[in-house]
Each structure stands twice: as structure tokens, then as C-alpha cells.
Design a protein around this motif. Sequence first.
Motif, PDB file in Angstrom:
ATOM      1  N   CYS A 126       8.132   3.515 -13.566  1.00 28.51           N
ATOM      2  CA  CYS A 126       7.844   4.080 -12.244  1.00 28.51           C
ATOM      3  C   CYS A 126       8.753   3.485 -11.170  1.00 28.51           C
ATOM      4  O   CYS A 126       8.933   4.083 -10.104  1.00 28.51           O
ATOM      5  CB  CYS A 126       6.379   3.861 -11.881  1.00 28.51           C
ATOM      6  N   PHE A 127       9.337   2.319 -11.449  1.00 26.92           N
ATOM      7  CA  PHE A 127      10.253   1.691 -10.491  1.00 26.92           C
ATOM      8  C   PHE A 127      11.718   1.954 -10.830  1.00 26.92           C
ATOM      9  O   PHE A 127      12.555   2.008  -9.929  1.00 26.92           O
ATOM     10  CB  PHE A 127      10.016   0.181 -10.439  1.00 26.92           C
ATOM     11  N   THR A 128      12.023   2.079 -12.111  1.00 26.26           N
ATOM     12  CA  THR A 128      13.425   2.154 -12.516  1.00 26.26           C
ATOM     13  C   THR A 128      13.967   3.574 -12.615  1.00 26.26           C
ATOM     14  O   THR A 128      15.179   3.785 -12.512  1.00 26.26           O
ATOM     15  CB  THR A 128      13.621   1.468 -13.889  1.00 26.26           C
ATOM     16  N   ILE A 184       0.833  -1.209   0.000  1.00 31.87           N
ATOM     17  CA  ILE A 184       0.000   0.000   0.000  1.00 31.87           C
ATOM     18  C   ILE A 184       0.864   1.255   0.000  1.00 31.87           C
ATOM     19  O   ILE A 184       0.626   2.201  -0.771  1.00 31.87           O
ATOM     20  CB  ILE A 184      -0.964  -0.005   1.205  1.00 31.87           C
ATOM     21  N   ILE A 185       1.890   1.295   0.846  1.00 30.47           N
ATOM     22  CA  ILE A 185       2.721   2.497   0.923  1.00 30.47           C
ATOM     23  C   ILE A 185       3.566   2.658  -0.346  1.00 30.47           C
ATOM     24  O   ILE A 185       3.892   3.779  -0.742  1.00 30.47           O
ATOM     25  CB  ILE A 185       3.623   2.505   2.177  1.00 30.47           C
ATOM     26  N   ILE A 186       3.928   1.549  -1.008  1.00 30.86           N
ATOM     27  CA  ILE A 186       4.620   1.649  -2.295  1.00 30.86           C
ATOM     28  C   ILE A 186       3.704   2.299  -3.320  1.00 30.86           C
ATOM     29  O   ILE A 186       4.117   3.166  -4.104  1.00 30.86           O
ATOM     30  CB  ILE A 186       5.079   0.261  -2.781  1.00 30.86           C
ATOM     31  N   TYR A 187       2.438   1.902  -3.312  1.00 28.88           N
ATOM     32  CA  TYR A 187       1.460   2.471  -4.240  1.00 28.88           C
ATOM     33  C   TYR A 187       1.271   3.972  -4.006  1.00 28.88           C
ATOM     34  O   TYR A 187       1.049   4.732  -4.945  1.00 28.88           O
ATOM     35  CB  TYR A 187       0.130   1.743  -4.084  1.00 28.88           C
ATOM     36  N   LEU A 188       1.392   4.411  -2.757  1.00 29.70           N
ATOM     37  CA  LEU A 188       1.168   5.820  -2.431  1.00 29.70           C
ATOM     38  C   LEU A 188       2.314   6.730  -2.882  1.00 29.70           C
ATOM     39  O   LEU A 188       2.163   7.948  -2.863  1.00 29.70           O
ATOM     40  CB  LEU A 188       0.943   5.971  -0.924  1.00 29.70           C
ATOM     41  N   GLY A 189       3.458   6.154  -3.240  1.00 26.32           N
ATOM     42  CA  GLY A 189       4.511   6.958  -3.838  1.00 26.32           C
ATOM     43  C   GLY A 189       5.688   7.254  -2.928  1.00 26.32           C
ATOM     44  O   GLY A 189       5.678   6.930  -1.728  1.00 26.32           O
ATOM     45  N   PRO A 190       6.743   7.879  -3.485  1.00 30.01           N
ATOM     46  CA  PRO A 190       8.000   8.090  -2.752  1.00 30.01           C
ATOM     47  C   PRO A 190       7.883   9.012  -1.545  1.00 30.01           C
ATOM     48  O   PRO A 190       8.582   8.831  -0.555  1.00 30.01           O
ATOM     49  CB  PRO A 190       8.930   8.681  -3.812  1.00 30.01           C
ATOM     50  N   MET A 191       7.009  10.010  -1.623  1.00 30.66           N
ATOM     51  CA  MET A 191       6.892  10.933  -0.494  1.00 30.66           C
ATOM     52  C   MET A 191       6.376  10.215   0.748  1.00 30.66           C
ATOM     53  O   MET A 191       6.893  10.411   1.858  1.00 30.66           O
ATOM     54  CB  MET A 191       5.949  12.089  -0.864  1.00 30.66           C
ATOM     55  N   LEU A 230       6.653   7.015   1.260  1.00 25.64           N
ATOM     56  CA  LEU A 230       7.717   6.095   1.668  1.00 25.64           C
ATOM     57  C   LEU A 230       8.735   6.797   2.556  1.00 25.64           C
ATOM     58  O   LEU A 230       9.192   6.241   3.564  1.00 25.64           O
ATOM     59  CB  LEU A 230       8.411   5.529   0.433  1.00 25.64           C
ATOM     60  N   MET A 231       9.112   8.015   2.199  1.00 29.98           N
ATOM     61  CA  MET A 231      10.065   8.770   3.021  1.00 29.98           C
ATOM     62  C   MET A 231       9.504   9.056   4.409  1.00 29.98           C
ATOM     63  O   MET A 231      10.220   8.974   5.411  1.00 29.98           O
ATOM     64  CB  MET A 231      10.457  10.069   2.312  1.00 29.98           C
ATOM     65  N   MET A 232       8.215   9.380   4.480  1.00 30.23           N
ATOM     66  CA  MET A 232       7.586   9.622   5.774  1.00 30.23           C
ATOM     67  C   MET A 232       7.552   8.353   6.622  1.00 30.23           C
ATOM     68  O   MET A 232       7.776   8.387   7.834  1.00 30.23           O
ATOM     69  CB  MET A 232       6.165  10.160   5.573  1.00 30.23           C
ATOM     70  N   ILE A 233       7.296   7.207   5.965  1.00 29.26           N
ATOM     71  CA  ILE A 233       7.282   5.936   6.687  1.00 29.26           C
ATOM     72  C   ILE A 233       8.677   5.614   7.215  1.00 29.26           C
ATOM     73  O   ILE A 233       8.827   5.136   8.352  1.00 29.26           O
ATOM     74  CB  ILE A 233       6.773   4.805   5.773  1.00 29.26           C
ATOM     75  N   VAL A 234       9.701   5.859   6.395  1.00 29.68           N
ATOM     76  CA  VAL A 234      11.077   5.626   6.843  1.00 29.68           C
ATOM     77  C   VAL A 234      11.379   6.480   8.073  1.00 29.68           C
ATOM     78  O   VAL A 234      12.002   6.011   9.037  1.00 29.68           O
ATOM     79  CB  VAL A 234      12.079   5.930   5.708  1.00 29.68           C
ATOM     80  N   MET A 235      10.931   7.725   8.055  1.00 25.25           N
ATOM     81  CA  MET A 235      11.130   8.615   9.204  1.00 25.25           C
ATOM     82  C   MET A 235      10.421   8.072  10.451  1.00 25.25           C
ATOM     83  O   MET A 235      10.999   8.041  11.552  1.00 25.25           O
ATOM     84  CB  MET A 235      10.609  10.008   8.867  1.00 25.25           C
ATOM     85  N   CYS A 236       9.182   7.613  10.295  1.00 20.10           N
ATOM     86  CA  CYS A 236       8.425   7.074  11.435  1.00 20.10           C
ATOM     87  C   CYS A 236       9.086   5.817  11.986  1.00 20.10           C
ATOM     88  O   CYS A 236       9.179   5.640  13.210  1.00 20.10           O
ATOM     89  CB  CYS A 236       6.991   6.778  11.014  1.00 20.10           C
ATOM     90  N   VAL A 237       9.543   4.936  11.095  1.00 14.03           N
ATOM     91  CA  VAL A 237      10.222   3.713  11.530  1.00 14.03           C
ATOM     92  C   VAL A 237      11.502   4.062  12.274  1.00 14.03           C
ATOM     93  O   VAL A 237      11.831   3.458  13.306  1.00 14.03           O
ATOM     94  CB  VAL A 237      10.522   2.809  10.313  1.00 14.03           C
ATOM     95  N   GLN A 238      12.236   5.044  11.750  1.00 12.19           N
ATOM     96  CA  GLN A 238      13.469   5.478  12.405  1.00 12.19           C
ATOM     97  C   GLN A 238      13.202   5.951  13.832  1.00 12.19           C
ATOM     98  O   GLN A 238      13.903   5.568  14.775  1.00 12.19           O
ATOM     99  CB  GLN A 238      14.109   6.602  11.594  1.00 12.19           C
ATOM    100  N   ILE A 239      12.192   6.786  14.004  1.00 11.39           N
ATOM    101  CA  ILE A 239      11.869   7.328  15.329  1.00 11.39           C
ATOM    102  C   ILE A 239      11.463   6.212  16.286  1.00 11.39           C
ATOM    103  O   ILE A 239      11.877   6.187  17.455  1.00 11.39           O
ATOM    104  CB  ILE A 239      10.756   8.391  15.220  1.00 11.39           C
ATOM    105  N   LYS A 240      10.663   5.267  15.771  1.00  7.01           N
ATOM    106  CA  LYS A 240      10.209   4.167  16.627  1.00  7.01           C
ATOM    107  C   LYS A 240      11.367   3.266  17.038  1.00  7.01           C
ATOM    108  O   LYS A 240      11.459   2.847  18.197  1.00  7.01           O
ATOM    109  CB  LYS A 240       9.133   3.367  15.884  1.00  7.01           C
ATOM    110  N   PHE A 271       7.015  15.186  -7.032  1.00  7.45           N
ATOM    111  CA  PHE A 271       8.000  14.210  -7.454  1.00  7.45           C
ATOM    112  C   PHE A 271       7.609  13.594  -8.792  1.00  7.45           C
ATOM    113  O   PHE A 271       6.431  13.367  -9.066  1.00  7.45           O
ATOM    114  CB  PHE A 271       8.134  13.100  -6.404  1.00  7.45           C
ATOM    115  N   THR A 272       8.607  13.309  -9.622  1.00 10.46           N
ATOM    116  CA  THR A 272       8.373  12.633 -10.898  1.00 10.46           C
ATOM    117  C   THR A 272       9.305  11.433 -11.010  1.00 10.46           C
ATOM    118  O   THR A 272      10.423  11.449 -10.488  1.00 10.46           O
ATOM    119  CB  THR A 272       8.629  13.568 -12.090  1.00 10.46           C
ATOM    120  N   VAL A 273       8.835  10.395 -11.672  1.00 13.76           N
ATOM    121  CA  VAL A 273       9.637   9.188 -11.884  1.00 13.76           C
ATOM    122  C   VAL A 273       9.542   8.777 -13.351  1.00 13.76           C
ATOM    123  O   VAL A 273       9.384   7.607 -13.683  1.00 13.76           O
ATOM    124  CB  VAL A 273       9.178   8.029 -10.962  1.00 13.76           C
ATOM    125  N   ASP A 274       9.634   9.764 -14.236  1.00  6.95           N
ATOM    126  CA  ASP A 274       9.520   9.510 -15.669  1.00  6.95           C
ATOM    127  C   ASP A 274      10.860   9.797 -16.332  1.00  6.95           C
ATOM    128  O   ASP A 274      11.458  10.857 -16.138  1.00  6.95           O
ATOM    129  CB  ASP A 274       8.425  10.391 -16.281  1.00  6.95           C
TER     130      ASP A 274
END
Length: 429
Positions: free
Chosen positions: A271-273, A70-77, A79-89, A285-288
Amino acid sequence: LQESESENKLDGETASDSESKSEFGGSPSVPTSDDTPEVLNRALSNLSSRWKNWWVRGILTLAMITFFFIIIYLGPMVLMMIVMCVQIKCFHEIITIGYNVYHSYDLPWFRTLSWYFLLCVNYFFYGETVTDYFFTLVQREEPLRILSKYHRFISFTLYLTGFCMFVLSLVKKHYRLQFYMFGWTHVTLLIVVTQSHLIIHNLFEGMIWFIVPISCVICNDIMAYMFGFFFGRTPLIKLSPKKTWEGFIGGFFATVLFGLLLSYVMSGYRCFTCPVEFNNDTNSFTVDCEPSELFQLQEYNIPLVLQSVVGWKTVRMYPFQIHSIALSTFASLIGPFGGFFASGFKRAFKIKDFANTIPGHGGIMDRFDCQYLMATFVNVYIASFIRGPNPSKLIQQFLTLRPDQQLHIFNTLKAHLVDKGMLGSLEDA
């Protein structure tokens, strides 16, 4: 007394450990049991504890994988927020262990200073990232331009303030304990914050560099557990008595195969590469992009030894799949040592898990102990074998120079191209 000393030695504890433990006020009172949902407890009440744990871990693993998609589908922004939350936890779980020891003396400032240093380090790293990847935006806004220009000085000033606060908080007769905790905080910052910053850098290189390594670690964790659960007989390492050679070897082959298949699927999607870039016109953000050679199918000759086995002379595959073999090999052979390191840490403080956040799995740090080690390897791998100079970033830096500096660089570059015979051919064309 001799029997007691023998037991301590078997558990890896020495006399100096016992002295430290008495000074620290005993082992930290960190929860060691999982809060399994009552629904699962009732549904699995007829099973043995071994199979109950298997089902709980399995169900929660599927839930976490679903959340990951789900978070991959929501995009890189996101994902960065999730990484920040995981880091804090993760930081919170490790620091809490230290705080449970430190709090017994009611000494001042440890928790406040720990979170202050976390803020300082994040300000430094994320400030560097913003300046690097959002250069045009930073130059466009006056306050951001000033912050960017003096970013490192501001970061150092913030850290120096925390350093002085620590010195002022020192209490007589407890100096050694306070310096233990000071080191505890900084090692935690090194392990958690620095490596979460590398995860974000990997993400900017393309989501495939973020998803494939993380997925390989997840696959290895699952398959090693499955092979170990059903076929495990031979203990692997004393730090983790439940780990077996059968699980370790089975997880390796399953992870390499999984990495090849996942890389093949993802390499076909831009979108992945494509690198994650910030579009200044749309402020998003763009991934094109046009896929690089890494993500274009090529034909490879199969070694003669394998031709008789597979019956093929050539195979078409993406070059990135070859790199995925290196990533999946690291995830399955070296990555588990992050887990062994965490197991040793937990044994040192006689706790089962870092926390009880995820039923059947422990805390967030219990799930990410291998991911941080993997993130560092991926970042080093990209810098060593993949990444080259970025022309767009060089041009951005060039445009910020004074006119005389720009003219000097232009003349130097022109002379260089003329000497190589490239400028003349371009003018003729």
C-alpha cells in the motif's frame, strides 16, 4: 542619525530599503504573537517562557503528527485534498503580507487578481495531472475530452484575461508599486503552487515517496530543535539566531537514521510502495501491484573498513533504503535553507511568523517552508534516477491515434524487433 543608520545596516536594511518602505506605507501589520489555548496557558503558567514555549511546541507537534497519520490512513485522495488546502493557506498567508502593504493606497484589484491567478495556475496544473493519470476516464467522457484537447489554450486564455485586467487596473503615480505586487503574486505562485503540484506527482509514484521525504523534514525539524535546545551553544546563521551547529549536526545524524528505519518498515507494505493508479472499472484509486526491485530485500557487502566495527560481512536491506539516505541527507543539510529563506523574508518585513494559525509554530507556511524545497528535490530525484517509461501510458496514447498512425507505429516497432532478433524468437516460442 549615525547611530540610527548603523542599526539599520546591522539589521540588513539599506537606504533603498527605507525608500521602498516609505513607498509601501510601512511594515505590514501581520500578527506576531501566537494564540496559545487558554488551557495550555493555565497548565504551564508556573514555567519560564523558555520551557513554556518548549511544551507548547511539543504538544502541538504531537497533535500535528497524529493528524498526519490520520490523513495517511484515509488514503491518497484525502492526501491530495489536504495538499490543496495547505497550498491555498500558504498562498493566503504570503499574499496577506503584500495586501497589508498594498491596501494602504486603496488601489484596485490586487487581492482579486491574486486569487484569480491562483485559480488559473491550479486549473493548468491539475488539468495536466488529470489528463496524465486519468487518461481513460478523460477519453470516456465527451466534455472532459474536449477540455483535455484544448486544455493549454484554455489555460493561456484564462491567464491572458488576468494579465489584461492587471494592465487596466494600473493607476497613475503608483505604477512601480503595482508591478512590485504583480511580481509578488507570481513569485508566490512559483513557490507554493508549482511545488505543491510536484508533491502530488510524488504521491502518484507511491505513497512512500510522499511520506518518507515529508517525515524526514519533520524529523529533522524536531531533532534539530531538541539538540539545539539542550546542547546548542554555537550560532549557525545570522538569519536564524536560535539555530545552532549542535542542532544542525545532531538533526542530520538523527534524520539519516530515522530515514533508514522508516524506509525499512514501509518497504514491506504494498500500500506504500505501489504507484497510485486510477481503476476505471471501480472509479477509485488502487495501490496494488507486484513490488519492484526497489522494494525487495537484497544482500549487500559491507565495506572492509566497517566490517571490523559492526562484526558483519553482509547486510540484507531494501534498495530503497539507499535512496532514503539521499533523501534524508537533503532534508537535513539543504532542506533547512528553505527555512532560512523564509526567515530572511520575515526579517525583511519585520514580522515574527507568517500567521498565528498554529500556537507555538506560527502559520502554515512556517511549517512548510522546507517541505516545498524537499518536494522539488524528490521529483527531480525520481525523474533522474528512478522513473522509466510507463508502458501503460504509452499504450493509452497509442490507442488515441488514427488507425493509419497506429499501423505505422506497429510496422516500425515490428521492423525494430525483427532487426534485434527478438520477434523471431517470440514467434518460435
